[in-house]
Scaffold this active site. Structure first.
Site, PDB file in Angstrom:
ATOM      1  N   GLY A 292      87.379 -26.449   0.037  1.00  0.00           N
ATOM      2  CA  GLY A 292      86.864 -25.572   1.080  1.00  0.00           C
ATOM      3  C   GLY A 292      85.408 -25.821   1.404  1.00  0.00           C
ATOM      4  N   SER A 293      84.708 -24.758   1.765  1.00  0.00           N
ATOM      5  CA  SER A 293      83.369 -24.891   2.350  1.00  0.00           C
ATOM      6  C   SER A 293      82.290 -25.401   1.417  1.00  0.00           C
ATOM      7  CB  SER A 293      82.937 -23.544   2.951  1.00  0.00           C
ATOM      8  OG  SER A 293      83.741 -23.213   4.060  1.00  0.00           O
ATOM      9  N   VAL A 294      82.555 -25.492   0.112  1.00  0.00           N
ATOM     10  CA  VAL A 294      81.536 -26.108  -0.741  1.00  0.00           C
ATOM     11  C   VAL A 294      81.331 -27.567  -0.337  1.00  0.00           C
ATOM     12  CG1 VAL A 294      81.985 -24.580  -2.714  1.00  0.00           C
ATOM     13  CG2 VAL A 294      83.186 -26.754  -2.551  1.00  0.00           C
ATOM     14  N   PHE A 295      82.341 -28.162   0.325  1.00  0.00           N
ATOM     15  CA  PHE A 295      82.221 -29.543   0.793  1.00  0.00           C
ATOM     16  C   PHE A 295      81.190 -29.667   1.915  1.00  0.00           C
ATOM     17  CE2 PHE A 295      85.038 -31.774  -1.769  1.00  0.00           C
ATOM     18  CZ  PHE A 295      85.222 -33.071  -1.316  1.00  0.00           C
ATOM     19  N   LYS A 296      80.856 -28.552   2.540  1.00  0.00           N
ATOM     20  CA  LYS A 296      79.816 -28.605   3.566  1.00  0.00           C
ATOM     21  C   LYS A 296      78.479 -29.041   2.973  1.00  0.00           C
ATOM     22  CE  LYS A 296      82.112 -25.171   6.431  1.00  0.00           C
ATOM     23  NZ  LYS A 296      82.259 -23.751   6.788  1.00  0.00           N
TER      24      LYS A 296
END
Length: 570
Positions: A292-296
């Site tokens: 999820g958004s931790v990949f941002k």
């Protein structure tokens, strides 16, 4: 009268002759009986001697089997200890039951006695083994002292015990996925136990140098105190949010040492049967997930490090993005132009995609490879899963990967890559064994510039001060981090009511010493009316871990500092 007298005289004399004659016969009979008795005793002794010779001859064959069995079960293993010398695994002596079937006098008696004392045995198997002509057979391994005494008291010929080494884990499940487990023959099956067998202990066993030998303990990088804190917080969070699983990792950002790693539900290595339960697998290194958004964080690092995006740039996030028949929107849509820091703080999918496109799709794949997110991570643990990549790394795949969908990696890979982004830009291979900073420097590989790393530390801290990571903050420790909420896939489609939430963090953000990652699977709202987002459940887990573990790690709080964002130059 005369006749009568003579007759009486004759009668009186005759008994004397009979007594005289009887005395002579009695003496001879006694001698004969003595000779017979002597011969009988001699025969008995000869029979006993012959029996002993036969038994001695019968023992020659099982003797070799007995010695072989004794050698195999007496193999030792070194103690496993944590970085402070606390014992994680050690050998204890236990009794195992065997039989030499050729010496069994009465199989029925032996079977009945053993089944009375050890009702858990399979009667048919025991009888088959005792009826065989084998020289040596196992009946039961690792008896308790009470069981051994009860069998001993049966006094059965041909039944005996061998003393063998049994592995004991004092902490039970606390560090089960790290230390691993062994089989009934004390050979490593998982975790560090299997690693040391593969590296050197297996060779010693084959050469016969591991039997009853005291070995130097193997020290791990893990801190048992911190390990307990991580596991304890995960267990409490699972109960609090009614989740099905959780993962927690504490990684030294300067050396790559794994200080703590827990995946619950876990298992007690003292009970090998639990290790076979698929629900108890090591999700930290053995499972791959869309994070999820931790990949941002990685997309942001790529864009800033490329030089094509600056920290003070802005991108239009006012409208959804349509690509290949799909529409991509923002969960917390601001519907306006956002700065880079706002894209990070509001976790904008639209803004993140536009930053990725400004950098380039080919650059994205190269950067993910540089961080080690496209290949299997190598650690001492054998349980390391291979990432799942998109079949085609096209524009749509690149868009979804930029915000953490379409690519699945292990939580450990996520933590290792994050450490490189906040420690100044050096990617360090993770290790479960002690490593000095000097050794780490020799192994490290630069993946981003120091300036980019400084910008990411600023964004991490800003997100905790005024973004989705507020519930992770711990006064005095300058925590920074990024939330991630990933919808799970069922039957090939995303479902919006099942999520895997995560919080990727580091502290203290002015000079990060440790990376902390928490992942919670399918959490439910703590109470009615509240959302079940990562900021509500994963972030508090990290905050609780840091609050309890930081003093153990020697990180002193600095009150009055760190309430503001990290200063950077651009």
């Amino acid at each position: 009268m005369t006749t009568t007298t003579e007759t009486i005289s004759f009668l009186q004399v005759r008994p004397r002759r009979q007594r005289a004659t009887g005395g002579s016969i009695s003496s001879g009979a006694v001698k004969s009986r003595v000779y017979v008795a002597m011969m009988a005793f001699a025969f008995v002794y000869l029979a006993i001697g012959a029996k002993l010779v036969i038994l001695a001859g019968m023992e020659e064959a099982p003797s070799a089997a007995w010695v072989s069995a004794q050698d195999s079960v007496s193999a030792s293993r070194p103690d496993l200890i944590d970085r402070n010398g606390e014992i994680l695994a050690t050998d204890i002596k236990t009794a195992s039951l065997y039989a030499e079937p050729r010496r069994i006098l009465d199989v029925d008696e032996a079977v009945e006695g053993l089944m009375r004392v050890l009702p858990g045995l399979d009667r048919a198997v025991v009888r088959r083994r005792l009826d065989s002509r084998a020289g040596f057979v196992w009946l039961k391994r690792e008896l308790s002292p009470g069981q051994a005494d009860a069998v001993h008291n049966l006094g059965l010929p041909g039944i005996g015990f061998l003393s063998e080494s049994q592995r004991f884990y004092p902490g039970g499940p606390t560090a089960g996925h790290i230390v691993g487990s062994v089989n009934v023959d004390n050979a490593g099956l998982t975790g560090i136990e299997k690693y040391i067998d593969k590296e050197w202990l297996g060779d010693l066993r084959e050469l016969g140098f591991a039997s009853d030998r005291t070995m130097e303990p193997v020290k791990l990088a893990m801190d048992l105190r911190v390990q307990h804190v991580v596991r304890d917080e995960l267990v409490k969070a699972m109960d609090r949010f009614k989740a099905i699983a959780a993962v927690g990792i504490v990684l030294d950002a300067k050396t790559g040492e794994v200080v703590a790693m827990s995946s619950v539900p876990d298992y007690d290595p003292n009970d090998r049967s639990q290790a076979l339960d698929q629900n108890r697998l090591n999700r930290a290194t053995g499972g791959v997930y869309e994070m999820g958004s931790v990949f941002k964080t990685f997309t942001m690092a790529m864009a800033l490090d490329s030089g094509k995006v600056a920290i003070n740039d802005s991108f239009d996030a006012s409208r959804p993005i349509r690509a290949h028949g799909r529409t991509i929107t923002d969960f917390h849509g601001q519907n306006r132009i956002l700065t880079v820091s706002e894209i990070f703080r509001y976790s904008s999918n639209i803004g993140t995609i536009k930053m990725m496109l400004a950098t380039g799709i080919n650059k994205q794949r190269e950067f993910m490879e540089r961080l080690g997110l496209t290949r299997r991570l190598n650690t001492e643990l054998p349980e390391n899963a291979t990432p799942l990549l998109p079949p085609k790394w096209n524009e749509l795949a690149a868009m979804t990967i930029s915000f953490g969908h379409g690519i699945s990696v292990t939580p450990m890979q996520t933590a290792v890559a994050a450490a490189a982004l906040v420690n100044g830009g050096t990617l360090l291979p993770p290790t479960f064994l002690p490593r000095s900073r000097k050794e780490a420097e020799a192994l490290g590989r630069r993946v981003i510039s120091e300036k980019t790393s400084q910008a990411l530390r600023y964004l991490f801290r800003l997100n905790v001060i005024s973004g989705s990571g507020r519930r992770s903050d711990v006064p005095g420790y300058t925590v920074g981090g990024k939330t991630g909420t990933a919808e799970k896939i069922e039957n090939g489609r995303y479902v919006n009511d099942k999520r895997r939430n995560s919080f990727l963090s580091a502290f203290p953000m002015d000079d990060p010493q440790y990376v902390v990652l928490a992942v919670i699977d399918e959490p439910k709202p703590e109470r009615k009316g509240l959302p079940a987002t990562a900021g509500m459940n994963a972030a508090p887990i990290v905050g609780a871990i840091i609050r309890r573990a930081a003093p153990m790690l020697g990180v002193m709080p600095r009150f009055g500092k760190g309430e503001e964002a990290i200063k950077i130059s651009y």
